[in-house]
Write a protein that holds these residues in place. Sequence first.
Motif, PDB file in Angstrom:
ATOM      1  N   ASP A  32      10.225  -6.909  -3.315  1.00 36.94           N
ATOM      2  CA  ASP A  32       9.098  -7.435  -2.547  1.00 36.94           C
ATOM      3  C   ASP A  32       9.103  -8.960  -2.712  1.00 36.94           C
ATOM      4  OD1 ASP A  32       6.271  -5.770  -1.591  1.00 36.94           O
ATOM      5  OD2 ASP A  32       6.253  -7.966  -1.590  1.00 36.94           O
ATOM      6  N   ASN A  37       9.206 -12.964  10.337  1.00 39.16           N
ATOM      7  CA  ASN A  37       9.293 -12.107   9.146  1.00 39.16           C
ATOM      8  C   ASN A  37       9.830 -10.716   9.507  1.00 39.16           C
ATOM      9  OD1 ASN A  37       8.599 -11.851   6.214  1.00 39.16           O
ATOM     10  ND2 ASN A  37       7.435 -10.123   7.024  1.00 39.16           N
ATOM     11  N   LEU A  72      13.295 -10.669   2.229  1.00 37.79           N
ATOM     12  CA  LEU A  72      14.261 -10.221   3.247  1.00 37.79           C
ATOM     13  C   LEU A  72      14.737 -11.379   4.118  1.00 37.79           C
ATOM     14  CD1 LEU A  72      13.220  -6.820   4.862  1.00 37.79           C
ATOM     15  CD2 LEU A  72      15.115  -7.327   3.362  1.00 37.79           C
ATOM     16  N   LYS A 109       2.324 -10.522   0.848  1.00 35.94           N
ATOM     17  CA  LYS A 109       1.010  -9.932   1.145  1.00 35.94           C
ATOM     18  C   LYS A 109      -0.067 -10.568   0.270  1.00 35.94           C
ATOM     19  CE  LYS A 109      -1.726  -6.495   2.683  1.00 35.94           C
ATOM     20  NZ  LYS A 109      -1.410  -5.112   2.347  1.00 35.94           N
ATOM     21  N   VAL A 134      -2.606   5.450   8.084  1.00 39.77           N
ATOM     22  CA  VAL A 134      -2.604   6.138   6.788  1.00 39.77           C
ATOM     23  C   VAL A 134      -3.962   5.962   6.112  1.00 39.77           C
ATOM     24  CG1 VAL A 134      -1.421   6.325   4.571  1.00 39.77           C
ATOM     25  CG2 VAL A 134      -0.149   5.582   6.591  1.00 39.77           C
ATOM     26  N   TYR A 189       0.835  -1.219   0.000  1.00 37.84           N
ATOM     27  CA  TYR A 189       0.000   0.000   0.000  1.00 37.84           C
ATOM     28  C   TYR A 189       0.865   1.263   0.000  1.00 37.84           C
ATOM     29  CZ  TYR A 189      -3.421   3.388   1.856  1.00 37.84           C
ATOM     30  OH  TYR A 189      -4.218   4.487   2.065  1.00 37.84           O
ATOM     31  N   LEU A 190       1.924   1.266   0.804  1.00 37.98           N
ATOM     32  CA  LEU A 190       2.777   2.456   0.861  1.00 37.98           C
ATOM     33  C   LEU A 190       3.986   2.345  -0.065  1.00 37.98           C
ATOM     34  CD1 LEU A 190       2.700   2.977   4.741  1.00 37.98           C
ATOM     35  CD2 LEU A 190       1.245   4.019   2.989  1.00 37.98           C
ATOM     36  N   GLU A 250       7.180  -5.502   5.888  1.00 39.13           N
ATOM     37  CA  GLU A 250       6.779  -6.219   7.102  1.00 39.13           C
ATOM     38  C   GLU A 250       5.388  -6.811   6.909  1.00 39.13           C
ATOM     39  OE1 GLU A 250       7.077  -3.600  10.487  1.00 39.13           O
ATOM     40  OE2 GLU A 250       9.172  -4.222  10.769  1.00 39.13           O
ATOM     41  N   GLY A 257       1.431   7.096  12.085  1.00 37.76           N
ATOM     42  CA  GLY A 257       0.015   6.946  12.433  1.00 37.76           C
ATOM     43  C   GLY A 257      -0.692   6.127  11.359  1.00 37.76           C
TER      44      GLY A 257
HETATM   45  N1  LIG Z   1      -0.673   1.491   6.174  1.00 41.70           N
HETATM   46  C1  LIG Z   1      -0.685   2.087   7.365  1.00 41.70           C
HETATM   47  O1  LIG Z   1      -1.682   2.710   7.776  1.00 41.70           O
HETATM   48  C2  LIG Z   1       0.536   2.015   8.243  1.00 41.70           C
HETATM   49  C3  LIG Z   1       0.521   2.768   9.434  1.00 41.70           C
HETATM   50  C4  LIG Z   1       1.626   2.729  10.270  1.00 41.70           C
HETATM   51  C5  LIG Z   1       2.714   1.936   9.948  1.00 41.70           C
HETATM   52  N2  LIG Z   1       2.696   1.208   8.796  1.00 41.70           N
HETATM   53  C6  LIG Z   1       3.868   0.369   8.519  1.00 41.70           C
HETATM   54  O2  LIG Z   1       4.389   0.645   7.228  1.00 41.70           O
HETATM   55  C7  LIG Z   1       4.887  -0.564   6.643  1.00 41.70           C
HETATM   56  C8  LIG Z   1       4.210  -0.788   5.293  1.00 41.70           C
HETATM   57  O3  LIG Z   1       2.790  -0.823   5.480  1.00 41.70           O
HETATM   58  P1  LIG Z   1       1.803  -1.090   4.266  1.00 41.70           P
HETATM   59  O4  LIG Z   1       0.465  -0.624   4.702  1.00 41.70           O
HETATM   60  O5  LIG Z   1       2.387  -0.607   2.991  1.00 41.70           O
HETATM   61  O6  LIG Z   1       1.776  -2.696   4.265  1.00 41.70           O
HETATM   62  P2  LIG Z   1       1.621  -3.703   3.025  1.00 41.70           P
HETATM   63  O7  LIG Z   1       1.345  -5.043   3.607  1.00 41.70           O
HETATM   64  O8  LIG Z   1       0.663  -3.177   2.028  1.00 41.70           O
HETATM   65  O9  LIG Z   1       3.090  -3.692   2.384  1.00 41.70           O
HETATM   66  C9  LIG Z   1       4.164  -4.431   2.910  1.00 41.70           C
HETATM   67  C10 LIG Z   1       4.857  -5.126   1.732  1.00 41.70           C
HETATM   68  O10 LIG Z   1       6.023  -5.787   2.236  1.00 41.70           O
HETATM   69  C11 LIG Z   1       6.124  -7.048   1.598  1.00 41.70           C
HETATM   70  N3  LIG Z   1       6.899  -7.928   2.490  1.00 41.70           N
HETATM   71  C12 LIG Z   1       6.531  -8.409   3.695  1.00 41.70           C
HETATM   72  N4  LIG Z   1       7.496  -9.195   4.187  1.00 41.70           N
HETATM   73  C13 LIG Z   1       8.506  -9.200   3.286  1.00 41.70           C
HETATM   74  C14 LIG Z   1       9.766  -9.843   3.225  1.00 41.70           C
HETATM   75  N5  LIG Z   1      10.175 -10.685   4.189  1.00 41.70           N
HETATM   76  N6  LIG Z   1      10.559  -9.624   2.144  1.00 41.70           N
HETATM   77  C15 LIG Z   1      10.145  -8.801   1.140  1.00 41.70           C
HETATM   78  N7  LIG Z   1       8.942  -8.174   1.126  1.00 41.70           N
HETATM   79  C16 LIG Z   1       8.135  -8.386   2.201  1.00 41.70           C
HETATM   80  C17 LIG Z   1       4.688  -7.503   1.405  1.00 41.70           C
HETATM   81  O11 LIG Z   1       4.576  -8.473   0.378  1.00 41.70           O
HETATM   82  C18 LIG Z   1       3.979  -6.191   1.073  1.00 41.70           C
HETATM   83  O12 LIG Z   1       3.917  -5.960  -0.326  1.00 41.70           O
HETATM   84  C19 LIG Z   1       4.616  -1.672   7.669  1.00 41.70           C
HETATM   85  O13 LIG Z   1       5.752  -1.854   8.474  1.00 41.70           O
HETATM   86  C20 LIG Z   1       3.492  -1.100   8.499  1.00 41.70           C
HETATM   87  O14 LIG Z   1       3.447  -1.633   9.820  1.00 41.70           O
HETATM   88  C21 LIG Z   1       1.634   1.233   7.939  1.00 41.70           C
END
Ligand SMILES: NC(=O)c1ccc[n+]([C@@H]2O[C@H](COP(=O)([O-])OP(=O)(O)OC[C@H]3O[C@@H](n4cnc5c(N)ncnc54)[C@H](O)[C@@H]3O)[C@@H](O)[C@H]2O)c1
Length: 329
Positions: free
Chosen positions: A31, A105, A62, A35, A158, A11-12, A85, A156
Motif C-alpha cells: 500500500d 492513480n 503502484l 488513503k 460493501v 477497507y477491503l 485505487e 456492488g
Molecule cells: N468498498 C466498497 O464498497 C467497494 C465497492 C465496489 C468496488 N470497490 C472497489 O474495491 C477497491 C478497494 O476499495 P476499498 O473500499 O477497500 O478502498 P480503500 O480506499 O479503503 O482501499 C484502497 C487502498 O489502496 C491504496 N492505494 C491507492 N492507490 C494506491 C497506489 N497507487 N499504490 C498503492 N496503494 C494504493 C490506498 O492507500 C488504500 O489503502 C477499489 O477499487 C474500489 O473502487 C469497493
Amino acid sequence: MRVLILGADGYLGWPTYQYLLSKDHTVIGIDNYAKRRWELEFNAQPLWPMTSQGKTLQYCDLLNARRIYQVLEEFGPEVIIHYAEQPSAPMSMAGREYAVDTQINNVIGTLNLLFGMMKHCPNAHLIKLGSMGEYTHNIAFACKTWGIRATDLNQGIVYGVRTKDTSPLSFHYDAVFGTVLNRFVVQAANSIPLTVYGEGKQIRTFLNIEDTLQCVEIAMHNPPKAGEFVVRNQFTEKFSIVELARMVKHASPIPVLIQKIPNPRAEVEDHYYNPSNQSFLDLGLKPHLLADDILIHMITTVATTPEAIINYFDPYNPSVITPNVRWKE
Ligand SMILES: NC(=O)c1ccc[n+]([C@@H]2O[C@H](COP(=O)([O-])OP(=O)(O)OC[C@H]3O[C@@H](n4cnc5c(N)ncnc54)[C@H](O)[C@@H]3O)[C@@H](O)[C@H]2O)c1
C-alpha cells in the motif's frame, strides 16, 4: 498460494490480507497509504483507529513502476488481488485536480502493474476489484495481447463493521469515503436521521464484507486460462436506497428517522437495473443476506464500542456526513 494484495491497508484489502494469511497462503500486502493522506485532506477518518500491521506488509506505490516490478520479480506471485485505487466518486468530483489525480492513480497504476506482470510473472492470475459497470479495458487488452489471465470483479456496495477474526477495518461513514449502508448504521447508532439522496429510488447492488472475502477466494480457486479475461458481478442483493433506509429504520434498536436531502450526484433515480450474480452462485457462493439481525448487530456494535464513540482523537464527526461535493458545481 503466493498471493500479492495491492491496497492492503484499505477497507477491503486489510481483512483480505488477514483472512488469506489465516488460510496459510504466503501473502504480501502493499500500500502507499495514500488513503490516509486523502482522509486528512477531507477531514475524514475511519470510525475506529486502524493500525494495519503485518510482517509482510510493505510500502509500495503502484505509480512507482520500478518498485512494483521489483516486488513482482522477487515474490513471483501466483495471484494478485488489486484493490489499490482511489475509490471515492465524491473525491473524484471534488475538482479538476482530484479528477486528474484519480485518473492517473487508477489508470497508470494498473498499467504499471500489467507491464510488470508481462515481464516478471506472466502466469499470475490478476483479480481486479472495481465497481459495478466499470469494465477495465486495459486489463482486457493485456489479456488479449500478452496472454495474461485476469478476473475483473464488478462489485456492488460493501457493508460491514467487522469481519470474523480481523482487527478494526478502515470503516468510513463520511460523505466522501463512506458507503451508504455503513453511513446509515452510524447515523442510526447516533439517532441522527438517515440521509437519503433525492427520492432514493436509485437501485444499487450490495454485499456483506464477508462475501467480498468469499468471492475473492472463489475467484482465486477458479483462474481463467492464459489470455482469458473473465468478468464476474460480485454482489448478493439489490435494493433502492430508500428501501435500504426503511430496513435500517425498522431494525434499529435506537429510534431513527429518514430524511430526504437534495441529491448531490448527477444520477438517474428511476431506472431499469437487472444485473445477475449467477456466475458466483454457480461457483458456490453462499450469501450472507441482509436481515434484521445483521443490521442490529452492526448498529449495536457501533453504539456500544467505546472507542468508536469517544477515544483520544474522537473520530465521530457528524458534520462530515453532510455531502458538500456536488457533481454540477
Ligand atoms: N468498498 C466498497 O464498497 C467497494 C465497492 C465496489 C468496488 N470497490 C472497489 O474495491 C477497491 C478497494 O476499495 P476499498 O473500499 O477497500 O478502498 P480503500 O480506499 O479503503 O482501499 C484502497 C487502498 O489502496 C491504496 N492505494 C491507492 N492507490 C494506491 C497506489 N497507487 N499504490 C498503492 N496503494 C494504493 C490506498 O492507500 C488504500 O489503502 C477499489 O477499487 C474500489 O473502487 C469497493
